[in-house]
Design a protein around this motif. Structure first.
Motif, PDB file in Angstrom:
ATOM      1  N   ASP A  27      25.535  11.998  55.089  1.00  0.00           N
ATOM      2  CA  ASP A  27      24.235  12.484  54.634  1.00  0.00           C
ATOM      3  C   ASP A  27      24.240  14.000  54.433  1.00  0.00           C
ATOM      4  O   ASP A  27      23.673  14.514  53.459  1.00  0.00           O
ATOM      5  CB  ASP A  27      23.136  12.117  55.638  1.00  0.00           C
ATOM      6  N   LEU A  28      24.865  14.722  55.365  1.00  0.00           N
ATOM      7  CA  LEU A  28      24.820  16.182  55.326  1.00  0.00           C
ATOM      8  C   LEU A  28      25.908  16.788  54.445  1.00  0.00           C
ATOM      9  O   LEU A  28      25.668  17.744  53.715  1.00  0.00           O
ATOM     10  CB  LEU A  28      24.945  16.748  56.747  1.00  0.00           C
ATOM     11  N   TRP A  29      27.121  16.252  54.519  1.00  0.00           N
ATOM     12  CA  TRP A  29      28.264  16.855  53.839  1.00  0.00           C
ATOM     13  C   TRP A  29      28.694  16.083  52.595  1.00  0.00           C
ATOM     14  O   TRP A  29      29.519  16.568  51.833  1.00  0.00           O
ATOM     15  CB  TRP A  29      29.449  16.973  54.791  1.00  0.00           C
ATOM     16  N   GLY A  30      28.182  14.887  52.391  1.00  0.00           N
ATOM     17  CA  GLY A  30      28.658  14.080  51.283  1.00  0.00           C
ATOM     18  C   GLY A  30      29.876  13.268  51.675  1.00  0.00           C
ATOM     19  O   GLY A  30      30.335  13.308  52.820  1.00  0.00           O
ATOM     20  N   GLU A  31      30.434  12.531  50.735  1.00  0.00           N
ATOM     21  CA  GLU A  31      31.533  11.624  51.057  1.00  0.00           C
ATOM     22  C   GLU A  31      32.817  12.365  51.426  1.00  0.00           C
ATOM     23  O   GLU A  31      33.666  11.839  52.144  1.00  0.00           O
ATOM     24  CB  GLU A  31      31.792  10.665  49.893  1.00  0.00           C
ATOM     25  N   HIS A  32      32.974  13.589  50.928  1.00  0.00           N
ATOM     26  CA  HIS A  32      34.144  14.396  51.291  1.00  0.00           C
ATOM     27  C   HIS A  32      33.769  15.246  52.492  1.00  0.00           C
ATOM     28  O   HIS A  32      33.239  16.345  52.353  1.00  0.00           O
ATOM     29  CB  HIS A  32      34.558  15.294  50.129  1.00  0.00           C
ATOM     30  N   ILE A  33      34.040  14.749  53.670  1.00  0.00           N
ATOM     31  CA  ILE A  33      33.608  15.462  54.871  1.00  0.00           C
ATOM     32  C   ILE A  33      34.691  16.469  55.269  1.00  0.00           C
ATOM     33  O   ILE A  33      35.239  16.443  56.381  1.00  0.00           O
ATOM     34  CB  ILE A  33      33.260  14.495  56.020  1.00  0.00           C
ATOM     35  N   HIS A  34      35.003  17.350  54.315  1.00  0.00           N
ATOM     36  CA  HIS A  34      35.974  18.409  54.571  1.00  0.00           C
ATOM     37  C   HIS A  34      35.549  19.671  53.821  1.00  0.00           C
ATOM     38  O   HIS A  34      34.548  19.678  53.106  1.00  0.00           O
ATOM     39  CB  HIS A  34      37.389  17.977  54.169  1.00  0.00           C
ATOM     40  N   HIS A  35      36.309  20.732  53.976  1.00  0.00           N
ATOM     41  CA  HIS A  35      35.992  22.003  53.341  1.00  0.00           C
ATOM     42  C   HIS A  35      36.042  21.893  51.814  1.00  0.00           C
ATOM     43  O   HIS A  35      36.827  21.109  51.270  1.00  0.00           O
ATOM     44  CB  HIS A  35      36.990  23.078  53.764  1.00  0.00           C
ATOM     45  N   GLY A  36      35.247  22.707  51.165  1.00  0.00           N
ATOM     46  CA  GLY A  36      35.346  22.873  49.731  1.00  0.00           C
ATOM     47  C   GLY A  36      36.265  24.025  49.375  1.00  0.00           C
ATOM     48  O   GLY A  36      36.539  24.898  50.202  1.00  0.00           O
ATOM     49  N   TYR A  37      36.754  24.013  48.138  1.00  0.00           N
ATOM     50  CA  TYR A  37      37.645  25.067  47.632  1.00  0.00           C
ATOM     51  C   TYR A  37      36.953  25.741  46.457  1.00  0.00           C
ATOM     52  O   TYR A  37      36.652  25.089  45.453  1.00  0.00           O
ATOM     53  CB  TYR A  37      38.978  24.464  47.209  1.00  0.00           C
ATOM     54  N   THR A 223      41.950  30.450  53.480  1.00  0.00           N
ATOM     55  CA  THR A 223      40.710  30.803  54.171  1.00  0.00           C
ATOM     56  C   THR A 223      39.652  31.365  53.232  1.00  0.00           C
ATOM     57  O   THR A 223      38.483  30.943  53.274  1.00  0.00           O
ATOM     58  CB  THR A 223      41.002  31.815  55.292  1.00  0.00           C
ATOM     59  N   ASP A 224      40.021  32.308  52.400  1.00  0.00           N
ATOM     60  CA  ASP A 224      39.031  32.942  51.527  1.00  0.00           C
ATOM     61  C   ASP A 224      38.431  31.949  50.538  1.00  0.00           C
ATOM     62  O   ASP A 224      37.283  32.106  50.120  1.00  0.00           O
ATOM     63  CB  ASP A 224      39.662  34.110  50.782  1.00  0.00           C
ATOM     64  N   HIS A 225      39.187  30.932  50.164  1.00  0.00           N
ATOM     65  CA  HIS A 225      38.697  29.940  49.207  1.00  0.00           C
ATOM     66  C   HIS A 225      37.744  28.932  49.850  1.00  0.00           C
ATOM     67  O   HIS A 225      36.938  28.313  49.138  1.00  0.00           O
ATOM     68  CB  HIS A 225      39.871  29.198  48.562  1.00  0.00           C
ATOM     69  N   VAL A 226      37.841  28.733  51.164  1.00  0.00           N
ATOM     70  CA  VAL A 226      37.057  27.666  51.797  1.00  0.00           C
ATOM     71  C   VAL A 226      35.928  28.172  52.694  1.00  0.00           C
ATOM     72  O   VAL A 226      35.070  27.383  53.099  1.00  0.00           O
ATOM     73  CB  VAL A 226      37.959  26.720  52.626  1.00  0.00           C
ATOM     74  N   ARG A 227      35.899  29.468  53.022  1.00  0.00           N
ATOM     75  CA  ARG A 227      34.949  29.948  54.036  1.00  0.00           C
ATOM     76  C   ARG A 227      33.499  29.729  53.616  1.00  0.00           C
ATOM     77  O   ARG A 227      32.605  29.603  54.464  1.00  0.00           O
ATOM     78  CB  ARG A 227      35.190  31.416  54.357  1.00  0.00           C
ATOM     79  N   GLY A 228      33.222  29.644  52.306  1.00  0.00           N
ATOM     80  CA  GLY A 228      31.864  29.392  51.850  1.00  0.00           C
ATOM     81  C   GLY A 228      31.297  28.060  52.311  1.00  0.00           C
ATOM     82  O   GLY A 228      30.076  27.867  52.310  1.00  0.00           O
ATOM     83  N   THR A 229      32.162  27.149  52.731  1.00  0.00           N
ATOM     84  CA  THR A 229      31.726  25.850  53.251  1.00  0.00           C
ATOM     85  C   THR A 229      30.702  26.023  54.364  1.00  0.00           C
ATOM     86  O   THR A 229      29.701  25.299  54.424  1.00  0.00           O
ATOM     87  CB  THR A 229      32.942  25.067  53.794  1.00  0.00           C
ATOM     88  N   TRP A 230      30.939  26.987  55.236  1.00  0.00           N
ATOM     89  CA  TRP A 230      30.113  27.087  56.440  1.00  0.00           C
ATOM     90  C   TRP A 230      28.832  27.859  56.210  1.00  0.00           C
ATOM     91  O   TRP A 230      27.841  27.623  56.904  1.00  0.00           O
ATOM     92  CB  TRP A 230      30.947  27.642  57.591  1.00  0.00           C
ATOM     93  N   ALA A 231      28.804  28.737  55.218  1.00  0.00           N
ATOM     94  CA  ALA A 231      27.532  29.344  54.835  1.00  0.00           C
ATOM     95  C   ALA A 231      26.611  28.282  54.245  1.00  0.00           C
ATOM     96  O   ALA A 231      25.423  28.206  54.573  1.00  0.00           O
ATOM     97  CB  ALA A 231      27.765  30.474  53.843  1.00  0.00           C
ATOM     98  N   LEU A 232      27.168  27.432  53.383  1.00  0.00           N
ATOM     99  CA  LEU A 232      26.380  26.351  52.797  1.00  0.00           C
ATOM    100  C   LEU A 232      25.950  25.346  53.862  1.00  0.00           C
ATOM    101  O   LEU A 232      24.812  24.861  53.855  1.00  0.00           O
ATOM    102  CB  LEU A 232      27.186  25.644  51.707  1.00  0.00           C
ATOM    103  N   SER A 233      26.852  25.025  54.779  1.00  0.00           N
ATOM    104  CA  SER A 233      26.520  24.055  55.821  1.00  0.00           C
ATOM    105  C   SER A 233      25.417  24.584  56.724  1.00  0.00           C
ATOM    106  O   SER A 233      24.516  23.841  57.127  1.00  0.00           O
ATOM    107  CB  SER A 233      27.765  23.740  56.652  1.00  0.00           C
ATOM    108  N   ALA A 234      25.472  25.875  57.046  1.00  0.00           N
ATOM    109  CA  ALA A 234      24.413  26.468  57.860  1.00  0.00           C
ATOM    110  C   ALA A 234      23.073  26.401  57.131  1.00  0.00           C
ATOM    111  O   ALA A 234      22.031  26.132  57.744  1.00  0.00           O
ATOM    112  CB  ALA A 234      24.766  27.910  58.206  1.00  0.00           C
ATOM    113  N   ASP A 235      23.106  26.615  55.812  1.00  0.00           N
ATOM    114  CA  ASP A 235      21.873  26.531  55.025  1.00  0.00           C
ATOM    115  C   ASP A 235      21.312  25.107  55.017  1.00  0.00           C
ATOM    116  O   ASP A 235      20.096  24.911  54.945  1.00  0.00           O
ATOM    117  CB  ASP A 235      22.129  26.989  53.590  1.00  0.00           C
ATOM    118  N   ILE A 236      22.190  24.109  55.081  1.00  0.00           N
ATOM    119  CA  ILE A 236      21.748  22.715  55.115  1.00  0.00           C
ATOM    120  C   ILE A 236      21.109  22.382  56.462  1.00  0.00           C
ATOM    121  O   ILE A 236      20.079  21.717  56.542  1.00  0.00           O
ATOM    122  CB  ILE A 236      22.936  21.769  54.847  1.00  0.00           C
ATOM    123  N   VAL A 237      21.730  22.869  57.538  1.00  0.00           N
ATOM    124  CA  VAL A 237      21.301  22.488  58.883  1.00  0.00           C
ATOM    125  C   VAL A 237      20.047  23.231  59.329  1.00  0.00           C
ATOM    126  O   VAL A 237      19.195  22.667  60.026  1.00  0.00           O
ATOM    127  CB  VAL A 237      22.466  22.716  59.872  1.00  0.00           C
TER     128      VAL A 237
END
Length: 288
Positions: A27-37, A223-237
């Protein structure tokens, strides 16, 4: 830097975590429950597209051959297995400790029309029942951090790869092994909240692979390519945490540990911001 408890305790924690939260993750992360690039100049790419990009980037980085027989080691709910089957013609066998993930992965593969090229079952990835020399590729996307014995995991993958076969890994890694006490404390909170055993620096994996007999070991830091995952995740939560009715609904369905899980998202962002947590990929070949 490691989580406490026996291997059985850690396996139970992983199984319980994902069995209980499989639907919430989706529900929160979508079907790919891993970092984005993300490309560094295109941070506005939608999260789901960035998550698909991670699978495609890892496929290219690892040199996954078209039509390969692949073990998806720690398969989650099957999103990467489905993509590998659909886009590269691979036959993919997925394993996980979670019965609920197996159920959902099987459903998703059928919905995507690749049930004939995918299968999923419950199995310990450190001790599989596959014969020697079975797979062209062992694919490990954000599951290596869950393994209590990293060296045993790498050795088992070497055993079940065919000669010339490739190990392809993306995993959470630490900056190095010289962390101060506050950094270790932050990691240990994340281990508990995400049911992670422990993380290692990326160069430790390269060294272990070489010592075990792999060849062609190649690493990269994403790291630099995926770190945006957690800014977006924080915005979701954040808005969910401000909605008492939603939170109490989750507590009734999932138990009080849900507070800890939701609060772990900003902690992960903090770990990236402080350069404690990083994201590494590596590939290695079983000698022919």
């Amino acid at each position: 830097m490691t989580q406490e408890g026996s291997i059985e305790d850690l396996h139970r924690a992983v199984r319980d975590h994902y069995d209980k939260l499989v639907d919430l993750y989706e529900d929160l992360w979508g079907e790919h429950i891993h970092h984005g690039y993300w490309d560094l100049h295109a941070p506005q790419t939608p999260r789901h597209a960035a998550q698909q990009r991670t699978t495609r980037e890892l496929t290219a980085f690892g040199g996954v051959p078209h039509g390969a027989r692949v073990l998806d080691s720690g398969c989650g709910i099957g999103a990467s297995a489905v993509m590998l089957a659909a886009e590269t013609g691979c036959t993919v066998e997925g394993i996980t400790l979670s019965h609920e993930q197996v159920r959902r992965a099987t459903e998703k593969a059928a919905e995507a029309g690749v049930a004939d090229r995918t299968s999923f079952r419950v199995m310990d990835a450190m001790h599989t029942d596959y014969p020697d020399d079975t797979f062209d590729v062992v694919w490990s996307l954000e599951s290596c951090e869950l393994m209590p014995d990293k060296r045993a995991y790498l050795a088992e993958n070497l055993r079940i790869l065919k000669p010339g076969g490739r190990l392809v890994v993306a995993t959470w890694v630490s900056r190095d092994d010289r962390l101060d006490p506050s950094e270790v404390k932050l990691l240990r909170r994340l281990y508990r909240d995400f049911a992670v055993s422990h993380v290692l620096p990326l160069d430790h994996y390269a060294q272990a692979c070489a010592e075990l007999g792999y060849t062609g070991v190649t690493t990269a830091d994403w790291t630099d390519h995926v770190r945006g995952t957690w800014a977006l995740s924080a915005d979701i939560v954040k808005p969910l945490m401000r909605d008492p009715s939603y939170v109490w609904k989750l507590v009734r369905a999932k138990g009080a540990d849900i507070f800890r899980f939701l609060n772990s998202v900003p902690l992960m962002k903090q770990a990236y911001d402080r350069d404690v947590m990083r994201y590494g990929v590596f590939t290695a070949v079983k000698p022919g």
